[in-house]
Scaffold this motif. Structure first.
Motif, PDB file in Angstrom:
ATOM      1  N   ILE A 313      42.605   3.399  57.697  1.00 24.37           N
ATOM      2  CA  ILE A 313      41.717   4.026  57.009  1.00 24.37           C
ATOM      3  C   ILE A 313      40.543   4.785  57.955  1.00 24.37           C
ATOM      4  O   ILE A 313      40.221   5.794  57.530  1.00 24.37           O
ATOM      5  CB  ILE A 313      40.818   2.821  56.186  1.00 24.37           C
ATOM      6  N   MET A 314      40.642   4.189  59.088  1.00 20.59           N
ATOM      7  CA  MET A 314      39.481   4.596  60.192  1.00 20.59           C
ATOM      8  C   MET A 314      40.388   5.931  60.592  1.00 20.59           C
ATOM      9  O   MET A 314      39.262   7.117  60.814  1.00 20.59           O
ATOM     10  CB  MET A 314      39.475   3.698  61.243  1.00 20.59           C
ATOM     11  N   ASN A 315      41.598   6.101  60.829  1.00 24.44           N
ATOM     12  CA  ASN A 315      41.963   7.234  60.956  1.00 24.44           C
ATOM     13  C   ASN A 315      41.938   8.389  60.170  1.00 24.44           C
ATOM     14  O   ASN A 315      41.732   9.639  60.508  1.00 24.44           O
ATOM     15  CB  ASN A 315      43.639   7.249  61.415  1.00 24.44           C
ATOM     16  N   TYR A 316      42.012   8.054  58.837  1.00 20.71           N
ATOM     17  CA  TYR A 316      41.766   9.096  57.925  1.00 20.71           C
ATOM     18  C   TYR A 316      40.403   9.972  58.083  1.00 20.71           C
ATOM     19  O   TYR A 316      40.157  11.115  58.121  1.00 20.71           O
ATOM     20  CB  TYR A 316      41.885   8.636  56.466  1.00 20.71           C
ATOM     21  N   HIS A 317      39.287   9.178  58.572  1.00 27.29           N
ATOM     22  CA  HIS A 317      37.945   9.671  58.636  1.00 27.29           C
ATOM     23  C   HIS A 317      37.998  10.162  60.033  1.00 27.29           C
ATOM     24  O   HIS A 317      37.653  11.474  59.946  1.00 27.29           O
ATOM     25  CB  HIS A 317      36.835   8.510  58.512  1.00 27.29           C
ATOM     26  N   LYS A 318      38.317   9.653  61.088  1.00 24.26           N
ATOM     27  CA  LYS A 318      38.199   9.927  62.530  1.00 24.26           C
ATOM     28  C   LYS A 318      39.118  11.100  62.818  1.00 24.26           C
ATOM     29  O   LYS A 318      38.712  12.175  63.437  1.00 24.26           O
ATOM     30  CB  LYS A 318      38.437   8.808  63.381  1.00 24.26           C
ATOM     31  N   VAL A 319      40.319  10.940  62.643  1.00 22.01           N
ATOM     32  CA  VAL A 319      41.362  11.935  63.035  1.00 22.01           C
ATOM     33  C   VAL A 319      41.513  13.129  62.001  1.00 22.01           C
ATOM     34  O   VAL A 319      41.640  14.350  62.326  1.00 22.01           O
ATOM     35  CB  VAL A 319      42.821  11.422  63.297  1.00 22.01           C
ATOM     36  N   TYR A 320      41.587  12.626  60.916  1.00 19.73           N
ATOM     37  CA  TYR A 320      41.996  13.897  59.844  1.00 19.73           C
ATOM     38  C   TYR A 320      40.707  14.456  58.866  1.00 19.73           C
ATOM     39  O   TYR A 320      40.800  15.355  58.374  1.00 19.73           O
ATOM     40  CB  TYR A 320      42.961  13.480  58.876  1.00 19.73           C
ATOM     41  N   GLY A 321      39.529  13.677  59.192  1.00 19.45           N
ATOM     42  CA  GLY A 321      38.182  14.374  58.679  1.00 19.45           C
ATOM     43  C   GLY A 321      38.409  13.955  57.140  1.00 19.45           C
ATOM     44  O   GLY A 321      37.444  14.692  56.345  1.00 19.45           O
ATOM     45  N   LEU A 322      39.174  13.064  56.666  1.00 13.39           N
ATOM     46  CA  LEU A 322      39.209  12.680  55.231  1.00 13.39           C
ATOM     47  C   LEU A 322      38.284  11.684  54.893  1.00 13.39           C
ATOM     48  O   LEU A 322      38.406  10.576  54.345  1.00 13.39           O
ATOM     49  CB  LEU A 322      40.566  12.281  54.723  1.00 13.39           C
ATOM     50  N   THR A 323      36.794  11.933  55.026  1.00  8.87           N
ATOM     51  CA  THR A 323      36.029  10.717  55.005  1.00  8.87           C
ATOM     52  C   THR A 323      35.813   9.962  53.654  1.00  8.87           C
ATOM     53  O   THR A 323      35.860   8.844  53.506  1.00  8.87           O
ATOM     54  CB  THR A 323      34.869  11.320  55.555  1.00  8.87           C
ATOM     55  N   SER A 324      35.660  10.880  52.752  1.00  6.68           N
ATOM     56  CA  SER A 324      35.311  10.559  51.266  1.00  6.68           C
ATOM     57  C   SER A 324      36.628   9.730  50.715  1.00  6.68           C
ATOM     58  O   SER A 324      36.308   8.738  49.989  1.00  6.68           O
ATOM     59  CB  SER A 324      34.824  11.589  50.150  1.00  6.68           C
ATOM     60  N   PHE A 325      38.007  10.191  51.167  1.00  6.90           N
ATOM     61  CA  PHE A 325      39.005   9.435  50.779  1.00  6.90           C
ATOM     62  C   PHE A 325      39.241   8.053  51.566  1.00  6.90           C
ATOM     63  O   PHE A 325      39.236   7.166  50.771  1.00  6.90           O
ATOM     64  CB  PHE A 325      40.276  10.214  51.331  1.00  6.90           C
ATOM     65  N   ALA A 326      38.859   8.100  52.787  1.00  4.00           N
ATOM     66  CA  ALA A 326      38.669   6.942  53.726  1.00  4.00           C
ATOM     67  C   ALA A 326      37.575   5.956  52.908  1.00  4.00           C
ATOM     68  O   ALA A 326      37.806   4.652  52.804  1.00  4.00           O
ATOM     69  CB  ALA A 326      38.542   7.219  55.075  1.00  4.00           C
ATOM     70  N   LYS A 327      36.487   6.521  52.535  1.00  2.00           N
ATOM     71  CA  LYS A 327      35.566   5.476  52.039  1.00  2.00           C
ATOM     72  C   LYS A 327      35.983   4.994  50.657  1.00  2.00           C
ATOM     73  O   LYS A 327      35.797   3.888  50.569  1.00  2.00           O
ATOM     74  CB  LYS A 327      34.126   6.249  51.792  1.00  2.00           C
ATOM     75  N   GLY A 328      36.819   5.699  49.806  1.00  2.00           N
ATOM     76  CA  GLY A 328      37.354   5.172  48.821  1.00  2.00           C
ATOM     77  C   GLY A 328      38.230   4.046  49.035  1.00  2.00           C
ATOM     78  O   GLY A 328      38.263   3.054  48.487  1.00  2.00           O
ATOM     79  N   LEU A 329      39.157   4.227  50.045  1.00  2.54           N
ATOM     80  CA  LEU A 329      40.111   3.154  50.403  1.00  2.54           C
ATOM     81  C   LEU A 329      39.421   2.054  50.873  1.00  2.54           C
ATOM     82  O   LEU A 329      39.706   0.750  50.520  1.00  2.54           O
ATOM     83  CB  LEU A 329      40.986   3.546  51.538  1.00  2.54           C
ATOM     84  N   TYR A 330      38.426   2.347  51.534  1.00  6.04           N
ATOM     85  CA  TYR A 330      37.729   0.959  52.232  1.00  6.04           C
ATOM     86  C   TYR A 330      36.934   0.199  50.975  1.00  6.04           C
ATOM     87  O   TYR A 330      36.744  -0.930  51.132  1.00  6.04           O
ATOM     88  CB  TYR A 330      36.461   1.479  53.464  1.00  6.04           C
ATOM     89  N   GLY A 331      36.643   0.959  50.072  1.00  6.99           N
ATOM     90  CA  GLY A 331      36.079   0.220  48.911  1.00  6.99           C
ATOM     91  C   GLY A 331      36.900  -0.831  48.451  1.00  6.99           C
ATOM     92  O   GLY A 331      36.368  -1.749  47.825  1.00  6.99           O
ATOM     93  N   ARG A 332      38.118  -0.721  48.398  1.00  4.76           N
ATOM     94  CA  ARG A 332      38.916  -1.611  48.049  1.00  4.76           C
ATOM     95  C   ARG A 332      39.133  -2.908  48.789  1.00  4.76           C
ATOM     96  O   ARG A 332      39.814  -3.943  48.650  1.00  4.76           O
ATOM     97  CB  ARG A 332      40.467  -1.205  47.839  1.00  4.76           C
ATOM     98  N   VAL A 333      38.902  -2.791  50.242  1.00  8.71           N
ATOM     99  CA  VAL A 333      39.104  -3.980  51.178  1.00  8.71           C
ATOM    100  C   VAL A 333      38.133  -4.843  50.587  1.00  8.71           C
ATOM    101  O   VAL A 333      37.123  -4.841  50.421  1.00  8.71           O
ATOM    102  CB  VAL A 333      38.647  -3.166  52.545  1.00  8.71           C
ATOM    103  N   GLY A 334      38.963  -6.170  50.804  1.00  9.85           N
ATOM    104  CA  GLY A 334      38.180  -7.338  50.372  1.00  9.85           C
ATOM    105  C   GLY A 334      38.483  -7.874  48.810  1.00  9.85           C
ATOM    106  O   GLY A 334      38.135  -8.830  48.317  1.00  9.85           O
TER     107      GLY A 334
END
Ligand code: SF4
Ligand code: SF4
Length: 374
Positions: A313-334
């Motif tokens: 998930i972090m790589n989607y944000h950091k490497v590819y710049g897909l921040t909003s997508f990554a945030k959406g994925l992180y929302g499911r964590v937990g």
């Protein structure tokens, strides 16, 4: 619109499918609700332009997606499309729940039999602990025999070998899974699904559930004069002959028009373009200081943190710049065992770091995850 053979189902599906998970919403005193009028309008706009595959689920849009889709399919539109929806597998607590959800969904849609009824979000755990435990395949086969559903399908979120195992039951006629330029993990399994006669639908063709990616990555690959991001992403997905249909969650008229044009115009990426994509992605990836191979040697974590998942998930944000997508994925964590706990649950015991062959400073990286996503 271009149409493709949908496995052995006898159905021809449009290359572009309409994902009804992001229907337009409006603010009301009671919070956000589906903008029904606009939703009906854009669904019908897509049908008028040849889109014939509509994908919903029990829980989409606060539970209103199916009802809204059903309303859009009145006035003669139902006959022109295939309706896909999903039983909320994770909410099944006893055998009879499958039928109860199905009946409720048939009422919500009010559009006759469901064409493709999916087991939603299958993982190995869900498969064993819910589908097999409650003998739900038998329920699905019975529903099909009674004409309540036409085809048995599943949406998938686990390792490719698990998908192949599920396909090998011989029960399923189509699969919905993730596949895009940035995540090709399912490529072999998709080929397997096609060989076994299943229709293959792809969610998130750009990694974000939309054909419009916020990322600069494709520009880096193809330069300024190149085709647009959504075009490249869709050309990549539909360039795979094992794919039947790419879903896009569309929220306004402009998006519908653009995506339809892209799907109509797109030709597969050439071998040379594919090679350039692969090289550029490798290059971008190697620039990342967080190079987790996903080997899982660091697991299990005593706190239940799925370390490689959080790093992906972090790589989607950091490497590819897909921040909003990554945030959406992180929302499911937990929210499930597979997703694991949030990064902030780390107690810094350090056990994982002694097992990581990449010598990643996992504790430090998890703190970065917290600062970006929590
Ligand atoms: S350091 Fe954190 S992530 Fe690693 S095993 Fe311990 S609790 Fe889990
Ligand atoms: S052991 Fe290291 S490289 Fe392997 S999944 Fe864990 S963090 Fe990633």
């Amino acid at each position: 619109m271009k149409y493709r053979k949908f496995g052995n189902t006898g159905v021809m599906v449009s290359a572009l499918g309409f994902g009804c998970m992001r229907l337009p919403m409006i603010e009301t005193d009671n919070g956000k609700v589906v903008n029904e009028e606009l939703s009906v309008k854009i669904i019908r706009q897509a049908i008028d332009q040849g889109v014939n595959y509509f994908d919903s689920a029990y829980g989409y849009c606060g539970g209103k997606s199916e009802e809204t889709l059903g309303k859009a399919l009145k006035d003669g539109y139902r006959e022109k499309v295939y309706v896909s929806t999903k039983v909320p597998t994770s909410r099944i607590k006893e055998k009879g729940d499958y039928r109860r959800f199905l009946e409720e969904q048939l009422r919500r849609l009010d559009a006759g039999p469901i064409d493709f009824y999916h087991f939603h979000y299958l993982t190995d755990n869900v498969w064993n602990d819910i589908v097999l435990k409650y003998d739900l395949l038998k329920e699905a086969i019975k529903a099909k025999e009674e004409g309540l559903i036409k085809h048995i399908s599943f949406s998938f979120h686990d390792k490719p070998e698990v998908m192949m195992k599920i396909i090998d039951t011989g029960v399923f006629e189509s699969v919905l899974c993730q596949y895009n330029l940035l995540d090709r993990a399912n490529e072999e399994a998709i080929a397997y699904a096609n060989r076994k006669g299943l229709g293959v639908v792809i969610m998130g063709p750009v990694g974000g559930g939309r054909l419009v990616a916020p990322s600069e990555v494709f520009k880096k690959i193809f330069g300024k004069e190149s085709a647009s991001t959504p075009e490249l992403a869709l050309r990549f997905v539909l360039g795979n002959p094992n794919v039947s249909c790419a879903l896009s969650g569309m929220s306004d008229e402009k998006m519908v028009a653009e995506n339809i044009k892209t799907a109509d115009d797109s030709s597969p990426l050439s071998e040379e373009e594919l090679a350039r994509v692969a090289n550029a992605l490798d290059e971008i990836k190697s620039l990342a200081d967080l190079y987790c191979t996903g080997c899982e040697y660091c697991l299990p974590c005593s706190q239940g943190i799925n370390i490689p998942h959080l790093f992906r998930i972090m790589n989607y944000h950091k490497v590819y710049g897909l921040t909003s997508f990554a945030k959406g994925l992180y929302g499911r964590v937990g929210t499930s065992e597979k997703e694991g706990k949030k990064a902030s649950e780390c107690v810094e015991c350090g056990a994982c770091e002694t097992k990581c062959p990449q010598n990643i400073e996992i504790r430090k990286q998890l703190k970065d995850v917290v600062s970006v996503f929590e």
